[in-house]
Design a protein around this motif. Structure first.
Motif, PDB file in Angstrom:
ATOM      1  N   ALA A  99      52.747  84.325  89.697  1.00  0.00           N
ATOM      2  CA  ALA A  99      53.577  83.124  89.830  1.00  0.00           C
ATOM      3  C   ALA A  99      52.751  81.943  90.338  1.00  0.00           C
ATOM      4  O   ALA A  99      52.881  80.816  89.838  1.00  0.00           O
ATOM      5  CB  ALA A  99      54.753  83.393  90.761  1.00  0.00           C
ATOM      6  N   SER A 100      51.881  82.202  91.316  1.00  0.00           N
ATOM      7  CA  SER A 100      51.066  81.107  91.852  1.00  0.00           C
ATOM      8  C   SER A 100      50.084  80.587  90.799  1.00  0.00           C
ATOM      9  O   SER A 100      49.857  79.380  90.707  1.00  0.00           O
ATOM     10  CB  SER A 100      50.326  81.550  93.109  1.00  0.00           C
ATOM     11  N   LEU A 101      49.513  81.486  90.015  1.00  0.00           N
ATOM     12  CA  LEU A 101      48.598  81.041  88.952  1.00  0.00           C
ATOM     13  C   LEU A 101      49.329  80.210  87.911  1.00  0.00           C
ATOM     14  O   LEU A 101      48.817  79.187  87.437  1.00  0.00           O
ATOM     15  CB  LEU A 101      47.909  82.246  88.310  1.00  0.00           C
ATOM     16  N   LEU A 102      50.539  80.624  87.548  1.00  0.00           N
ATOM     17  CA  LEU A 102      51.335  79.833  86.601  1.00  0.00           C
ATOM     18  C   LEU A 102      51.659  78.459  87.175  1.00  0.00           C
ATOM     19  O   LEU A 102      51.636  77.451  86.458  1.00  0.00           O
ATOM     20  CB  LEU A 102      52.617  80.585  86.236  1.00  0.00           C
ATOM     21  N   MET A 103      51.942  78.417  88.482  1.00  0.00           N
ATOM     22  CA  MET A 103      52.225  77.134  89.131  1.00  0.00           C
ATOM     23  C   MET A 103      50.993  76.228  89.103  1.00  0.00           C
ATOM     24  O   MET A 103      51.103  75.019  88.854  1.00  0.00           O
ATOM     25  CB  MET A 103      52.682  77.365  90.573  1.00  0.00           C
TER      26      MET A 103
ATOM     27  N   VAL B 259      51.986  74.406  97.319  1.00  0.00           N
ATOM     28  CA  VAL B 259      52.941  75.517  97.350  1.00  0.00           C
ATOM     29  C   VAL B 259      52.373  76.719  96.610  1.00  0.00           C
ATOM     30  O   VAL B 259      52.491  77.863  97.072  1.00  0.00           O
ATOM     31  CB  VAL B 259      54.306  75.081  96.760  1.00  0.00           C
ATOM     32  N   ALA B 260      51.725  76.470  95.480  1.00  0.00           N
ATOM     33  CA  ALA B 260      51.121  77.565  94.703  1.00  0.00           C
ATOM     34  C   ALA B 260      50.049  78.289  95.513  1.00  0.00           C
ATOM     35  O   ALA B 260      49.964  79.522  95.494  1.00  0.00           O
ATOM     36  CB  ALA B 260      50.524  77.022  93.407  1.00  0.00           C
ATOM     37  N   ILE B 261      49.248  77.541  96.233  1.00  0.00           N
ATOM     38  CA  ILE B 261      48.208  78.151  97.060  1.00  0.00           C
ATOM     39  C   ILE B 261      48.832  78.989  98.171  1.00  0.00           C
ATOM     40  O   ILE B 261      48.360  80.090  98.474  1.00  0.00           O
ATOM     41  CB  ILE B 261      47.260  77.074  97.627  1.00  0.00           C
ATOM     42  N   ALA B 262      49.895  78.489  98.770  1.00  0.00           N
ATOM     43  CA  ALA B 262      50.579  79.255  99.823  1.00  0.00           C
ATOM     44  C   ALA B 262      51.158  80.548  99.257  1.00  0.00           C
ATOM     45  O   ALA B 262      51.044  81.614  99.879  1.00  0.00           O
ATOM     46  CB  ALA B 262      51.674  78.407 100.464  1.00  0.00           C
ATOM     47  N   VAL B 263      51.758  80.474  98.072  1.00  0.00           N
ATOM     48  CA  VAL B 263      52.314  81.673  97.427  1.00  0.00           C
ATOM     49  C   VAL B 263      51.189  82.656  97.102  1.00  0.00           C
ATOM     50  O   VAL B 263      51.312  83.862  97.334  1.00  0.00           O
ATOM     51  CB  VAL B 263      53.101  81.291  96.149  1.00  0.00           C
ATOM     52  N   PHE B 264      50.072  82.141  96.602  1.00  0.00           N
ATOM     53  CA  PHE B 264      48.920  82.995  96.308  1.00  0.00           C
ATOM     54  C   PHE B 264      48.419  83.684  97.572  1.00  0.00           C
ATOM     55  O   PHE B 264      48.108  84.877  97.565  1.00  0.00           O
ATOM     56  CB  PHE B 264      47.791  82.174  95.676  1.00  0.00           C
ATOM     57  N   ASP B 265      48.344  82.932  98.657  1.00  0.00           N
ATOM     58  CA  ASP B 265      47.845  83.484  99.908  1.00  0.00           C
ATOM     59  C   ASP B 265      48.756  84.591 100.434  1.00  0.00           C
ATOM     60  O   ASP B 265      48.268  85.605 100.941  1.00  0.00           O
ATOM     61  CB  ASP B 265      47.690  82.378 100.942  1.00  0.00           C
ATOM     62  N   VAL B 266      50.054  84.429 100.289  1.00  0.00           N
ATOM     63  CA  VAL B 266      50.983  85.481 100.704  1.00  0.00           C
ATOM     64  C   VAL B 266      50.791  86.724  99.825  1.00  0.00           C
ATOM     65  O   VAL B 266      50.745  87.852 100.326  1.00  0.00           O
ATOM     66  CB  VAL B 266      52.449  84.990 100.661  1.00  0.00           C
ATOM     67  N   GLY B 267      50.650  86.521  98.519  1.00  0.00           N
ATOM     68  CA  GLY B 267      50.405  87.651  97.623  1.00  0.00           C
ATOM     69  C   GLY B 267      49.106  88.368  97.943  1.00  0.00           C
ATOM     70  O   GLY B 267      49.045  89.599  97.967  1.00  0.00           O
ATOM     71  N   ARG B 268      48.058  87.605  98.228  1.00  0.00           N
ATOM     72  CA  ARG B 268      46.763  88.175  98.599  1.00  0.00           C
ATOM     73  C   ARG B 268      46.877  88.935  99.914  1.00  0.00           C
ATOM     74  O   ARG B 268      46.337  90.037 100.059  1.00  0.00           O
ATOM     75  CB  ARG B 268      45.711  87.074  98.725  1.00  0.00           C
ATOM     76  N   TYR B 269      47.597  88.356 100.862  1.00  0.00           N
ATOM     77  CA  TYR B 269      47.787  89.019 102.161  1.00  0.00           C
ATOM     78  C   TYR B 269      48.486  90.370 101.980  1.00  0.00           C
ATOM     79  O   TYR B 269      48.052  91.376 102.534  1.00  0.00           O
ATOM     80  CB  TYR B 269      48.604  88.117 103.088  1.00  0.00           C
ATOM     81  N   ILE B 270      49.548  90.391 101.200  1.00  0.00           N
ATOM     82  CA  ILE B 270      50.268  91.649 100.961  1.00  0.00           C
ATOM     83  C   ILE B 270      49.354  92.656 100.290  1.00  0.00           C
ATOM     84  O   ILE B 270      49.328  93.834 100.663  1.00  0.00           O
ATOM     85  CB  ILE B 270      51.534  91.399 100.117  1.00  0.00           C
TER      86      ILE B 270
END
Length: 163
Positions: free
Chosen positions: A30-34, A65-76
């Motif tokens: 999702a973050s990459l698409l954003m 926002v995309a970077i924040a979403v990516f960071d959460v995905g990476r963290y998980i």
């Protein structure tokens, strides 16, 4: 996971790791698409319309926002899927939580900053929301500092009890 773990616990571990993997994968995609959408929007604004507009600020905000979403995905992915052991010490827990909270504080700060610029350009009466976002980032950082202070004291206390 220890080798003496029961089959049921191993099954639960692999199911939960699979769920975390799928969730992190969904967030990363999702973050990459954003980000691609944001790049496309920038291309349209600059190359097609040939004008630099206020829409660039919206594109930057979307990228943040995309970077924040990516960071959460990476963290998980890193903490729940790749980590094969439980957090065993106070220091490990503190470092893990600190990384996550700093990512959130940075995202809030950047979003607030972009919002301040956006409101300053479009309508100064709309500054309350971005200022509130920046204040939230400050509160997150202050809370993190308090957590760090308390957890370091707990670590020292636990270390002295072990001696």
């Amino acid at each position: 996971m220890s080798p003496n773990t029961s089959p049921l616990n191993r099954l639960i571990f692999f199911i939960s790791a699979g769920i975390y993997f799928l969730a992190s994968l969904a967030l990363i995609i999702a973050s990459l698409l954003m980000i691609f959408r944001s790049l496309y929007d920038l291309y349209v604004i600059i190359a097609v319309e040939r004008v630099v507009t206020k829409d660039i600020i919206d594109s930057i905000s979307f990228t943040i926002v995309a970077i924040a979403v990516f960071d959460v995905g990476r963290y998980i992915l890193e903490e729940e899927v790749q980590r094969h052991k439980e957090l065993t010490s106070f220091a490990e827990v503190r470092k893990t939580l600190t990384r996550f909270m700093v990512a959130i504080a940075v995202a809030l700060s950047l979003e607030g900053l972009v919002g301040v610029f956006d409101a300053a350009v479009k309508d100064a009466t709309k500054l309350i929301y971005p200022v509130a976002v920046v204040l939230c980032a400050v509160v997150v950082m202050l809370g993190l500092a308090l957590y760090q202070r308390i957890s370091v004291d707990v670590e020292r206390s636990a270390d002295s009890d072990d001696d």
